[in-house]
Design a protein around this motif. Structure first.
Motif, PDB file in Angstrom:
ATOM      1  N   LEU A 141       0.829  -1.203   0.000  1.00 16.04           N
ATOM      2  CA  LEU A 141       0.000   0.000   0.000  1.00 16.04           C
ATOM      3  C   LEU A 141       0.867   1.258   0.000  1.00 16.04           C
ATOM      4  CD1 LEU A 141      -2.582   1.662   0.281  1.00 16.04           C
ATOM      5  CD2 LEU A 141      -2.546   1.174   2.752  1.00 16.04           C
ATOM      6  N   GLU A 142       1.865   1.307   0.859  1.00 17.47           N
ATOM      7  CA  GLU A 142       2.688   2.512   0.938  1.00 17.47           C
ATOM      8  C   GLU A 142       3.504   2.709  -0.334  1.00 17.47           C
ATOM      9  OE1 GLU A 142       3.830   6.080   2.287  1.00 17.47           O
ATOM     10  OE2 GLU A 142       2.230   4.792   3.074  1.00 17.47           O
ATOM     11  N   THR A 143       3.917   1.619  -0.973  1.00 14.76           N
ATOM     12  CA  THR A 143       4.600   1.747  -2.256  1.00 14.76           C
ATOM     13  C   THR A 143       3.668   2.336  -3.305  1.00 14.76           C
ATOM     14  OG1 THR A 143       6.049  -0.134  -1.741  1.00 14.76           O
ATOM     15  CG2 THR A 143       5.838   0.489  -4.055  1.00 14.76           C
ATOM     16  N   ALA A 144       2.417   1.856  -3.336  1.00 12.47           N
ATOM     17  CA  ALA A 144       1.444   2.409  -4.277  1.00 12.47           C
ATOM     18  C   ALA A 144       1.223   3.899  -4.014  1.00 12.47           C
ATOM     19  CB  ALA A 144       0.133   1.645  -4.171  1.00 12.47           C
ATOM     20  N   LEU A 145       1.144   4.286  -2.756  1.00 12.05           N
ATOM     21  CA  LEU A 145       0.959   5.696  -2.429  1.00 12.05           C
ATOM     22  C   LEU A 145       2.191   6.521  -2.802  1.00 12.05           C
ATOM     23  CD1 LEU A 145      -0.855   5.361   1.019  1.00 12.05           C
ATOM     24  CD2 LEU A 145      -1.885   5.741  -1.240  1.00 12.05           C
ATOM     25  N   ALA A 146       3.371   5.909  -2.706  1.00 17.95           N
ATOM     26  CA  ALA A 146       4.598   6.605  -3.111  1.00 17.95           C
ATOM     27  C   ALA A 146       4.600   6.870  -4.608  1.00 17.95           C
ATOM     28  CB  ALA A 146       5.820   5.790  -2.708  1.00 17.95           C
ATOM     29  N   VAL A 147       4.067   5.937  -5.388  1.00 15.01           N
ATOM     30  CA  VAL A 147       3.929   6.169  -6.827  1.00 15.01           C
ATOM     31  C   VAL A 147       3.116   7.442  -7.069  1.00 15.01           C
ATOM     32  CG1 VAL A 147       2.852   5.300  -8.950  1.00 15.01           C
ATOM     33  CG2 VAL A 147       4.169   3.743  -7.493  1.00 15.01           C
ATOM     34  N   ALA A 148       2.006   7.558  -6.356  1.00 14.69           N
ATOM     35  CA  ALA A 148       1.101   8.682  -6.564  1.00 14.69           C
ATOM     36  C   ALA A 148       1.726  10.017  -6.156  1.00 14.69           C
ATOM     37  CB  ALA A 148      -0.194   8.450  -5.788  1.00 14.69           C
ATOM     38  N   ARG A 149       2.420  10.046  -5.023  1.00 20.10           N
ATOM     39  CA  ARG A 149       2.908  11.344  -4.538  1.00 20.10           C
ATOM     40  C   ARG A 149       4.242  11.748  -5.158  1.00 20.10           C
ATOM     41  NH1 ARG A 149       3.130   8.247   0.469  1.00 20.10           N
ATOM     42  NH2 ARG A 149       5.268   7.531   0.813  1.00 20.10           N
ATOM     43  N   SER A 150       4.919  10.821  -5.829  1.00 24.16           N
ATOM     44  CA  SER A 150       6.239  11.125  -6.379  1.00 24.16           C
ATOM     45  C   SER A 150       6.193  11.726  -7.772  1.00 24.16           C
ATOM     46  CB  SER A 150       7.092   9.853  -6.423  1.00 24.16           C
ATOM     47  OG  SER A 150       6.569   8.950  -7.393  1.00 24.16           O
ATOM     48  N   GLY A 151       5.049  11.638  -8.433  1.00 18.62           N
ATOM     49  CA  GLY A 151       4.987  12.086  -9.813  1.00 18.62           C
ATOM     50  C   GLY A 151       5.627  11.117 -10.787  1.00 18.62           C
ATOM     51  N   TYR A 152       5.852   9.900 -10.352  1.00 19.49           N
ATOM     52  CA  TYR A 152       6.477   8.865 -11.181  1.00 19.49           C
ATOM     53  C   TYR A 152       5.622   8.572 -12.409  1.00 19.49           C
ATOM     54  CZ  TYR A 152       8.330   4.155 -12.250  1.00 19.49           C
ATOM     55  OH  TYR A 152       8.857   3.051 -12.849  1.00 19.49           O
ATOM     56  N   ARG A 153       6.278   8.479 -13.555  1.00 16.40           N
ATOM     57  CA  ARG A 153       5.601   8.133 -14.810  1.00 16.40           C
ATOM     58  C   ARG A 153       6.189   6.823 -15.330  1.00 16.40           C
ATOM     59  NH1 ARG A 153       6.794  13.335 -18.188  1.00 16.40           N
ATOM     60  NH2 ARG A 153       8.740  13.057 -17.026  1.00 16.40           N
ATOM     61  N   PRO A 154       5.672   5.695 -14.894  1.00 16.44           N
ATOM     62  CA  PRO A 154       6.235   4.403 -15.290  1.00 16.44           C
ATOM     63  C   PRO A 154       6.006   4.106 -16.765  1.00 16.44           C
ATOM     64  CG  PRO A 154       4.188   4.086 -14.098  1.00 16.44           C
ATOM     65  CD  PRO A 154       4.508   5.546 -14.006  1.00 16.44           C
ATOM     66  N   ALA A 155       6.968   3.417 -17.359  1.00 17.75           N
ATOM     67  CA  ALA A 155       6.795   2.980 -18.747  1.00 17.75           C
ATOM     68  C   ALA A 155       5.766   1.868 -18.832  1.00 17.75           C
ATOM     69  CB  ALA A 155       8.143   2.521 -19.315  1.00 17.75           C
ATOM     70  N   LYS A 156       5.814   0.940 -17.891  1.00 20.66           N
ATOM     71  CA  LYS A 156       4.810  -0.116 -17.831  1.00 20.66           C
ATOM     72  C   LYS A 156       3.603   0.360 -17.032  1.00 20.66           C
ATOM     73  CE  LYS A 156       7.834  -4.153 -18.283  1.00 20.66           C
ATOM     74  NZ  LYS A 156       9.153  -3.504 -18.420  1.00 20.66           N
ATOM     75  N   HIS A 157       2.489  -0.273 -17.262  1.00 25.48           N
ATOM     76  CA  HIS A 157       1.288   0.015 -16.479  1.00 25.48           C
ATOM     77  C   HIS A 157       1.414  -0.671 -15.123  1.00 25.48           C
ATOM     78  CE1 HIS A 157      -2.916   0.896 -15.669  1.00 25.48           C
ATOM     79  NE2 HIS A 157      -3.042  -0.352 -15.260  1.00 25.48           N
ATOM     80  N   LEU A 158       1.148   0.059 -14.053  1.00 26.70           N
ATOM     81  CA  LEU A 158       1.266  -0.492 -12.705  1.00 26.70           C
ATOM     82  C   LEU A 158      -0.097  -0.909 -12.174  1.00 26.70           C
ATOM     83  CD1 LEU A 158       3.799   1.947 -10.992  1.00 26.70           C
ATOM     84  CD2 LEU A 158       4.239  -0.252 -12.120  1.00 26.70           C
ATOM     85  N   ARG A 159      -0.134  -2.108 -11.624  1.00 29.87           N
ATOM     86  CA  ARG A 159      -1.354  -2.641 -11.009  1.00 29.87           C
ATOM     87  C   ARG A 159      -0.970  -3.265  -9.670  1.00 29.87           C
ATOM     88  NH1 ARG A 159      -4.099  -6.338 -14.998  1.00 29.87           N
ATOM     89  NH2 ARG A 159      -4.664  -4.308 -15.877  1.00 29.87           N
ATOM     90  N   PHE A 160      -1.800  -3.025  -8.675  1.00 29.72           N
ATOM     91  CA  PHE A 160      -1.570  -3.569  -7.335  1.00 29.72           C
ATOM     92  C   PHE A 160      -2.784  -4.402  -6.930  1.00 29.72           C
ATOM     93  CE2 PHE A 160       0.950   0.235  -7.780  1.00 29.72           C
ATOM     94  CZ  PHE A 160       2.155  -0.074  -7.165  1.00 29.72           C
TER      95      PHE A 160
END
Length: 327
Positions: A141-160
């Protein structure tokens, strides 16, 4: 993590499609990849405190079919919804009760190249299930929230994913994988699984994707070795030795590897006893279980090794950022 008595047969069919894109003879310089953030241990512990409070308020557990499980799912979903995830609840029936999986998709990334990360959210009826598996659930959960708050733009689609009824035999994750059309399964290029990552007498085990440690049933599907190398690379970088652990069917990677999806992840140990050799590697107590409270009433907030939880939480972010690419 479910009991050995419920373990599914391990070992899976091999599959094509490694996580990395093929190289060319005259490849251009690789684009810069965003560095993974530090996952704040205080945030992960705050999620665990919430899960403990939920269990305490709901009969002392968060088991399948019990109100504590649905309250746990609602807590995780609310945090993800607020962060901008697209969430879906998948329901199923097991042992005469309704169970649930929670799936969260981060908008963007290549929809034909999905990196999925998951943990089971249910515990057993005996206790609050804070190490098994509040630890993995909170860190994911905290990793998913870090994705959101970091502005990360992953090349692959992220699913949790957060799975229900794992303790009854991987039922939730089995239902999820079985529900996917074949074309959707092939889009999932890797699955990262985190089940018990804060054991109080911890080991540092990484799923042996290529069977290089010879610990059991053979390698995972093609691409699993890359996941293993990525995770081992993180621990090597912080000076923590790791050892391989088998794909033995005890956790939710099982349905994914049977479908030919590359998988990996970490594990800090359950009811097995730490050996003297392992104490030399990692410290702790020889002859004592990695988690003396495994499936017990004492699997509460006090049943967590903060250092192991912190290291493993950071390793999740490292794996996600590295394997998903992007900036």
């Amino acid at each position: 993590m479910k009991s050995r008595l419920l373990a599914l047969a391990g070992a899976a069919a091999l599959a094509a499609g490694a996580l990395a894109a093929p190289t060319t003879a005259a490849a251009a310089p690789a684009p810069a990849v965003a560095a993974a953030p530090d996952i704040p241990i205080a945030n992960v512990k705050a999620h665990l405190a919430q899960l403990q409070s939920i269990a305490t308020a709901n009969g002392g557990n968060r088991a399948h079919g019990q109100p504590g499980f649905r309250a746990s799912l609602d807590y995780v979903k609310a945090r993800l919804d607020a962060a901008g995830y697209q969430t879906t609840i998948q329901s199923f029936t097991a042992s005469g009760a309704t169970g649930y999986n929670l799936i969260a998709d981060w908008p963007g990334g290549d929809a034909n190249q999905v990196l999925m990360t998951g943990a089971h959210l249910d515990g057993v009826r005996a206790g609050a299930g804070i190490n098994d598996n509040g630890s993995g659930s909170a860190a994911v959960l905290e990793t998913a929230l870090a994705v959101a708050r970091s502005g990360y733009r992953p090349a692959k689609h992220l699913r949790f994913g957060w799975w229900g009824a794992e303790e009854l035999g991987l039922i939730g994750s089995n239902r999820y994988v079985a529900s996917l059309p074949a074309a959707e399964r092939t889009k999932i290029k890797g699955y990262l699984n985190y089940d018990m990552i804060g054991s109080p007498n911890p080991g540092y085990f990484v799923y042996d994707g290529d069977n290089s440690d010879g610990v059991g049933s053979g390698p995972g599907p093609a691409g699993s070795a890359e996941i293993e190398r990525t995770i081992n690379g993180y621990f090597s970088g912080i000076g923590v030795p790791t050892r391989g652990t088998d794909f033995d069917g005890r956790s939710d990677y099982g349905p994914f590897i049977r479908a030919g999806i590359p998988a990996g992840g970490t594990f800090t140990g359950a009811e097995g006893r730490k050996t003297a050799a392992q104490v030399q590697l990692w410290g702790g107590q020889s002859g004592v279980a990695f988690d003396r409270c495994y499936h017990g009433s004492c699997d509460s907030s006090s049943n967590i090794n903060d250092t192991a939880l912190d290291r493993n939480s950071d390793s999740i972010a490292h794996a996600v950022w590295t394997l998903a690419g992007g900036a």
